[in-house]
Design a protein around this motif. Structure first.
Motif, PDB file in Angstrom:
ATOM      1  N   THR A 137      62.949 -26.008  46.305  1.00 28.58           N
ATOM      2  CA  THR A 137      61.630 -26.668  46.329  1.00 28.58           C
ATOM      3  C   THR A 137      61.636 -27.920  45.472  1.00 28.58           C
ATOM      4  O   THR A 137      60.669 -28.697  45.462  1.00 28.58           O
ATOM      5  CB  THR A 137      60.564 -25.705  45.811  1.00 28.58           C
ATOM      6  N   ALA A 138      62.768 -28.062  44.762  1.00 28.63           N
ATOM      7  CA  ALA A 138      63.001 -29.243  43.928  1.00 28.63           C
ATOM      8  C   ALA A 138      64.484 -29.302  43.662  1.00 28.63           C
ATOM      9  O   ALA A 138      65.251 -28.446  44.144  1.00 28.63           O
ATOM     10  CB  ALA A 138      62.199 -29.154  42.628  1.00 28.63           C
ATOM     11  N   ASP A 139      64.943 -30.294  42.921  1.00 26.57           N
ATOM     12  CA  ASP A 139      66.370 -30.374  42.598  1.00 26.57           C
ATOM     13  C   ASP A 139      66.804 -29.094  41.891  1.00 26.57           C
ATOM     14  O   ASP A 139      66.118 -28.569  41.013  1.00 26.57           O
ATOM     15  CB  ASP A 139      66.644 -31.573  41.702  1.00 26.57           C
ATOM     16  N   VAL A 140      67.986 -28.562  42.327  1.00 23.36           N
ATOM     17  CA  VAL A 140      68.540 -27.319  41.762  1.00 23.36           C
ATOM     18  C   VAL A 140      69.662 -27.682  40.806  1.00 23.36           C
ATOM     19  O   VAL A 140      70.590 -28.419  41.192  1.00 23.36           O
ATOM     20  CB  VAL A 140      69.047 -26.372  42.872  1.00 23.36           C
ATOM     21  N   ALA A 141      69.606 -27.151  39.580  1.00 20.15           N
ATOM     22  CA  ALA A 141      70.644 -27.465  38.594  1.00 20.15           C
ATOM     23  C   ALA A 141      71.120 -26.227  37.849  1.00 20.15           C
ATOM     24  O   ALA A 141      71.836 -26.343  36.861  1.00 20.15           O
ATOM     25  CB  ALA A 141      70.111 -28.500  37.599  1.00 20.15           C
TER      26      ALA A 141
END
Length: 733
Positions: free
Chosen positions: A199-203
């Motif tokens: 749902t957003a950047d994965v880190a």
């Protein structure tokens, strides 16, 4: 006055009622839906589906706000009056993940019931997000290749953060895997937090690498197929091929450092069967380095080596066993075996599978100057070897018994057999039937040789003795208990069963007395009351041995007439000492002493039966059925001549197969080598017959009719025929 007031009041109430009715309208009208119709107020609601995020707020009529947290039904707090309206809208869309919710059937007017038909459907908005995380534990100067969603590959060469080049979009699903593990040194990298919906950047994807080691060792001695090893640390199974012989093995899957392992034999080899084991102390441990010391040991498969000795001369005068240890065999120049007599032998030391064997004579026997010839004496061991033949007589003819002088009239050669049982086994060179021709012969299931009747001279001892030859009905057996020698026994000659008290007579004495005379008539009665059934004296009979080992006899000549009686002798019920008990002859069918020279009975007459004959050919097929062809005797019309009829005997019944019901038929040869239902050998006697491995019946020569029509004078034939039982056709070969 009083009545006028009542009238005025009544008119006023009626008008008021009409006015109120006109203002309210009819009950239940309006565009709302739901339950609870009546006078209002009414609720407004519906259902929500597809909600995944948070913060969804709905609003009715621009004022009444309602926060939705889960999928399912909802109802606004503020109701609507009768005849009122509603308008449901989305005030705030969901986030985390971002979604868009739409309203269906969200408005209406003139409400007259509770409203529950509003539908709110939410879908997640696609995003574009990068996927990444952190690598740890990777050894310097090494690399690991990661992959996202099975396609976006990324080579990582150092510990620390990483990000895949291609962001995810659309469904926003990601799945990070290790496609190539590090080598030099070997490592196993594992992924955590590796999959989900972005749902957003994965880190936060974590890739942790540890040292890994191979598990292996050596396999020795395997020759069978199907050996499978298993490592319990990851349940990997490893097949081992015997084609590689003694070999190193390594499981394909590496084991992380510090992982316990336990290597076992999952499946044992077969063909040949072996019981392989893991050597003690080598199969288990904890992986801290590459393991190469696991030892799988498969025991050697060994087989015996042997064969048989034939023709070896024994100690005189009775061909006794060698006691001086002079005759020695050797296998592979080291495995020595002392041989004392003819018969089977086996070396004490076995040979391993696929090893070579070579048998030789290490020292010759002291009882003979001639050497021994070896057959099948060398080869490769693939199973137990019992085919070596040491032939010390070179497969030459050996004079076993009897005289070397023919018995012409005036100088008969009588048989020899003691009238009482000797205390030891008789010398093989002493007992013998009298000289004869045209006798019947069989070989039983134990390899013993049987002899019945024929035309010649009887057993010595009769009073007076006959000086002219004649048919006989004595039964002898040469017992094969001396390797390639045999001992003649007069069957039943020492049976002690008493059959007459005055004078004292036993079955054995009666058998000896019968054998001392020629031209004996038969007894066609079943045994009992001292009477032993026996065929009449004859020559030229046909014979068979059935599948149980019993002996069968058909027809022949009594010296003046022809016979077609069928007999069975129960040889299978006798013990190796064939003199101790008389066997049983059973008359099965055919003519008796009063019925010689019987005509043949042929279809369409019921119960067909071969006519009286001598010198017919007989076979036994692969199913144990008896076959009879030709001979010289009576045909279906009573004519005496050469016959060419073919019969089968099975299940107690004779069946006429082919040929003619009339004697002296010429042969129908057809085309050489081509079978035909019209082909037939000519009538003949004294032909030779064989049954081959394929079940075919072969016929050669004899005396009889050739293929000329009209026939020439009968003569000696040299034609070769084969009869196919399945096709029921003769072929002139």
């Amino acid at each position: 006055m009083k009545s006028t007031f009542k009238s005025v009041v009544y008119v006023s109430l009626t008008l008021a009622s009409l006015v109120l009715s006109a203002c309210s309208g009819p009950v239940g009208s309006g565009s709302g839906s739901g339950s609870g119709s009546g006078g209002g107020p009414f609720t407004v609601g519906g259902s929500v589906s597809g909600l995944a995020g948070t913060g969804l707020v709905l609003q009715d009529n621009g004022a009444d706000s309602l926060t939705i947290t889960v999928n399912g039904s909802f109802t606004f707090k503020t109701t609507v009056i009768t005849g009122g309206s509603y308008a449901v809208t989305v005030q705030t869309q969901p986030s985390n993940p971002t979604q868009t919710c739409g309203v269906t059937a969200g408005s209406g007017s003139n409400v007259s019931a509770n409203v529950s038909s509003v539908v709110v459907a939410c879908t997640t908005n696609p995003v574009t997000a990068t996927i990444g995380g952190t690598v740890s534990g990777l050894v310097a100067n090494s690399s690991v290749i990661l992959q996202n969603n099975g396609g976006d590959s990324l080579t990582v060469t150092a510990n620390g953060p990483f990000v895949f080049k291609t962001p995810v979009s659309g469904a926003d699903i990601y799945a990070v895997t290790v496609v190539t593990q590090p080598v030099n040194p070997n490592q196993i990298c594992t992924v955590t937090n590796g999959s989900g919906t972005a749902t957003a950047d994965v880190a936060n994807v974590a890739v942790n690498c540890v040292l890994s080691f191979s598990i292996g060792g050596t396999v020795t001695g395997v020759v069978g197929t199907g050996l499978i090893l298993q490592n319990s640390s990851n349940s990997e199974q490893l097949p081992i091929s015997p084609a590689n012989g003694n070999q190193a093995f390594t499981f394909k899957k590496l084991v992380p450092t510090g992982t316990p392992y336990n290597v076992t034999v999952f499946a044992q080899p077969t063909a040949p069967t072996q019981n392989c084991t893991v050597s003690s102390g080598t199969g288990t441990g904890t992986a801290t380095a590459n393991v190469t010391n696991i030892a799988i040991v498969c025991p050697a498969v060994t087989y015996s080596v042997g064969g048989k000795i034939v023709g070896l001369a024994g100690i005189l005068p009775n061909n006794g066993v060698l006691t001086d240890g002079s005759f020695l065999l050797q296998n592979n120049l080291g495995n020595t075996l002392n041989i004392t007599e003819n018969g089977p032998f086996t070396f004490a030391t076995q040979e391993a599978l696929n090893d070579q064997y070579q048998v030789s004579v290490f020292h010759a026997a002291s009882t003979q100057s001639q050497g021994c010839t070896l057959w099948n004496y060398k080869g490769v061991v693939t199973a137990s070897v019992n085919t070596v033949v040491v032939d010390c007589g070179h497969n030459d003819w050996t004079w076993i018994d009897g005289t070397k002088t023919a018995g012409p009239i005036g100088a008969p050669q009588y048989g020899s057999f003691p009238s009482s049982a000797p205390p030891t086994i008789p010398n093989p060179f002493t007992n013998t039937p009298g000289a004869r021709y045209g006798a019947a012969g069989w070989t039983d299931k134990s390899g013993n040789l049987w002899l019945f009747g024929g035309d010649g001279w009887e057993l010595a001892g009769g009073n007076p003795q006959d000086t002219l030859n004649a048919p006989m009905n004595d039964l002898w057996v040469c017992v094969m208990s001396f390797g390639d020698y045999c001992q003649w026994q007069l069957q039943g000659a020492y049976d002690p069963t008493v059959i007459s008290a005055t004078p004292p007579t036993t079955v054995g004495a009666q058998i000896i007395a019968n054998a001392q005379h020629e031209g004996q008539g038969g007894s066609y009665l079943l045994p009992g009351n001292g009477t032993v059934g026996i065929p009449t004296a004859r020559l030229g009979a046909a014979t068979w041995t059935d599948t149980t080992g019993n002996l069968w006899l058909f027809g022949g000549s009594d010296g003046g007439n022809y016979l077609n009686d069928l007999w069975e002798f129960n040889a299978s019920a006798l013990s190796p000492d064939f003199t101790a008990k008389a066997g049983q002859w059973t008359w099965q069918s055919g003519s008796a002493t009063f019925g010689v020279d019987q005509n043949g009975i042929y279809p369409p007459t019921a119960n067909p039966y071969p006519g009286a004959r001598t010198n017919a050919v007989s076979w036994t097929d692969a199913s144990g059925n008896f076959w009879l062809f030709g001979g010289f005797g009576k045909d279906g019309a009573g004519t005496l001549g050469f016959l060419n009829d073919l019969w089968e005997y099975t299940g107690g019944t004779w069946t006429f197969i082919s040929g003619s019901s009339l004697a002296n038929q010429v042969g129908i040869y057809g085309t050489p080598g081509v079978a035909s239902g019209t082909n037939a050998p000519g009538g003949r006697q004294e032909a030779v017959g064989w049954a081959d491995a394929a079940g075919n019946l072969w016929l050669f020569g004899g005396e009889g009719e050739d293929g000329n029509n009209p026939p020439t004078a009968n003569g000696i034939l040299d034609d070769l025929w084969v009869y196919n039982i399945t096709a029921k056709q003769w072929t002139f070969v």
